[in-house]
Design an enzyme around this catalytic site. Structure first.
Site, PDB file in Angstrom:
ATOM      1  N   SER A   1      -6.006  -3.361  12.744  1.00 11.20           N
ATOM      2  CA  SER A   1      -6.404  -2.575  11.568  1.00 11.20           C
ATOM      3  C   SER A   1      -7.286  -3.356  10.600  1.00 11.20           C
ATOM      4  O   SER A   1      -7.837  -2.782   9.666  1.00 11.20           O
ATOM      5  CB  SER A   1      -5.182  -1.999  10.852  1.00 11.20           C
ATOM      6  OG  SER A   1      -4.564  -2.966  10.050  1.00 11.20           O
TER       7      SER A   1
ATOM      8  N   GLN B   1      -4.212  -6.234 -12.346  1.00 14.86           N
ATOM      9  CA  GLN B   1      -3.788  -7.178 -11.302  1.00 14.86           C
ATOM     10  C   GLN B   1      -2.276  -7.112 -11.100  1.00 14.86           C
ATOM     11  O   GLN B   1      -1.771  -7.545 -10.069  1.00 14.86           O
ATOM     12  CB  GLN B   1      -4.164  -8.611 -11.701  1.00 14.86           C
ATOM     13  CG  GLN B   1      -5.646  -8.868 -11.658  1.00 14.86           C
ATOM     14  CD  GLN B   1      -6.026 -10.278 -12.080  1.00 14.86           C
ATOM     15  OE1 GLN B   1      -5.192 -11.166 -12.145  1.00 14.86           O
ATOM     16  NE2 GLN B   1      -7.296 -10.471 -12.371  1.00 14.86           N
ATOM     17  N   CYS B   2      -1.565  -6.571 -12.094  1.00 13.90           N
ATOM     18  CA  CYS B   2      -0.108  -6.436 -11.947  1.00 13.90           C
ATOM     19  C   CYS B   2       0.174  -5.286 -10.979  1.00 13.90           C
ATOM     20  O   CYS B   2      -0.490  -4.258 -11.022  1.00 13.90           O
ATOM     21  CB  CYS B   2       0.548  -6.093 -13.280  1.00 13.90           C
ATOM     22  SG  CYS B   2       0.406  -7.396 -14.492  1.00 13.90           S
TER      23      CYS B   2
ATOM     24  N   THR C   1      -0.070  -3.921  15.717  1.00 15.60           N
ATOM     25  CA  THR C   1       1.019  -4.620  16.406  1.00 15.60           C
ATOM     26  C   THR C   1       1.965  -3.670  17.135  1.00 15.60           C
ATOM     27  O   THR C   1       2.459  -3.979  18.213  1.00 15.60           O
ATOM     28  CB  THR C   1       1.822  -5.439  15.362  1.00 15.60           C
ATOM     29  OG1 THR C   1       0.935  -6.382  14.799  1.00 15.60           O
ATOM     30  CG2 THR C   1       2.994  -6.154  15.981  1.00 15.60           C
TER      31      THR C   1
END
Ligand code: ASP
Length: 345
Positions: free
Chosen positions: A62, A280-281, A17
């Protein structure tokens, strides 16, 4: 090129961007031509640096980033390493954390700044965050004390924060503050002043840069969820050529103790596949000694990824399998900090 005593920064423009401006005739967003950079950001001239550039052709979103492009960036840095004092990589924010992680492993003995930045709004828009991100990244890449770079490592600069590249995750698709580093403090905080935190920044080792751009992509990820089926896990583990599987587990590294699940993992480890346990934390660390569910994983040979991000785990595994032959050494290196990507004490 190094132009006399002027500080020289090489800007590597990959896309994203940040590199968009509005076409004067059609009003449509299009990638900017780097030759117009001073038109886009006239205050760059005030910095009195020599700014060189290398542009991807074509520039990419990206989402299309991959290890071949990582190798291109590493190669450009290697070829220009002696001629420039620092490097700024303009990159889409979506996969910036993966690229920063990959570059941190590819660029061994890095003693110069490699600062990745991008923006949420294109440079050609009035409210863009890109202008400040870009200018400050150049200042950070140029910063030296006693002729030594202040930030001799791969970092991401975005919205007032300089973060270690391989500790960073993109967590917000809209905020200007799009990145965070849950398990490692910032390298610098930017307001009126750029306040560096030297204690958090890697020290230069003054050895020669070594670029290891071979990445082995025979790895995969399994994110656990309650109700995951045997067929799903089996299918992934039967992937042809699979060398390593990252399992994204619950909390401090916990997983179901159902017999079929453990048997599949155990057989995979026995067949030589590395299983790396990543939480996953976002914050905190894998500790496979805390609960019985974790201990069971450790006992069958699953490796604890400590507080590594999934992004860095992917890059580290690709790098290790691309550059090491011995699975024993790879297992050992996964629990060591190679570039500051995990906390080991
Ligand atoms: N999709 C864009 C990219 O990652 C988003 C951005 O640059 O922020 O290339």
């Amino acid at each position: 090129m190094n132009s006399g005593s002027k500080t020289s920064i090489l800007v590597i423009y990959t896309g994203g961007t940040i590199g968009m401006i509005k076409d004067a005739e059609t009003g449509v967003l299009k990638p900017f031509n780097f030759d117009n950079i001073y038109q886009q950001i006239p205050m760059l001239k005030l910095l009195d640096y020599h700014i060189g550039n290398y542009c991807f052709d074509p520039v990419i979103d990206s989402s299309n980033m991959n290890p071949k492009f990582w190798a291109t960036i590493a190669d450009v840095i290697e070829k220009n390493y002696e001629s420039y004092d620092g490097f700024v990589v303009l990159h889409g924010s979506d996969t910036m954390a993966y690229t920063a992680s990959a570059l941190s492993f590819m660029l061994e003995n890095l003693n110069k700044p490699v600062i990745l930045t991008g923006s949420q709004l294109p440079l050609g828009m009035i409210r863009t965050d890109g202008r400040e991100n870009f200018i400050t990244s150049i200042e950070i890449a140029a910063a030296r004390v006693d002729d030594t770079p202040v930030v001799p490592e791969v970092a991401i600069y975005f919205e007032n924060q300089l973060l270690r590249g391989n500790r960073t995750i993109k967590y917000n698709a809209e905020n200007f503050q799009a990145f965070k580093s849950p398990n490692y403090p910032s390298l610098a905080d930017v307001g009126v002043y750029i306040k560096y935190h030297p204690a958090n920044i890697r020290k230069p080792n003054f050895k020669n840069l070594k670029v290891n751009s071979r990445m082995d992509t025979n790895i995969s990820i399994l994110r656990l969820f309650p109700g995951i089926s045997e067929n799903t896990v089996k299918a992934l583990l039967q992937t042809e050529g699979l060398k390593a599987l990252i399992i994204e587990t619950y909390g401090s590294g916990n997983a179901p103790t159902e017999a079929w699940f453990l048997k599949l993992l155990e057989n995979a480890v026995k067949s030589g596949i590395i299983i790396l346990n990543v939480s996953q934390c976002q914050g905190g660390s894998v500790d496979m000694d805390k609960y019985q569910t974790g201990v069971t994983l450790r006992n069958i040979g699953v490796i604890g990824g400590k507080d590594i991000t999934t992004e860095a785990a992917i890059a580290k595994l690709m790098y290790l399998f691309g550059n090491e032959n011995s699975v024993g050494i790879i297992r050992e290196k996964l629990t060591s900090s190679l570039r500051g990507e995990i906390t080991t004490i």
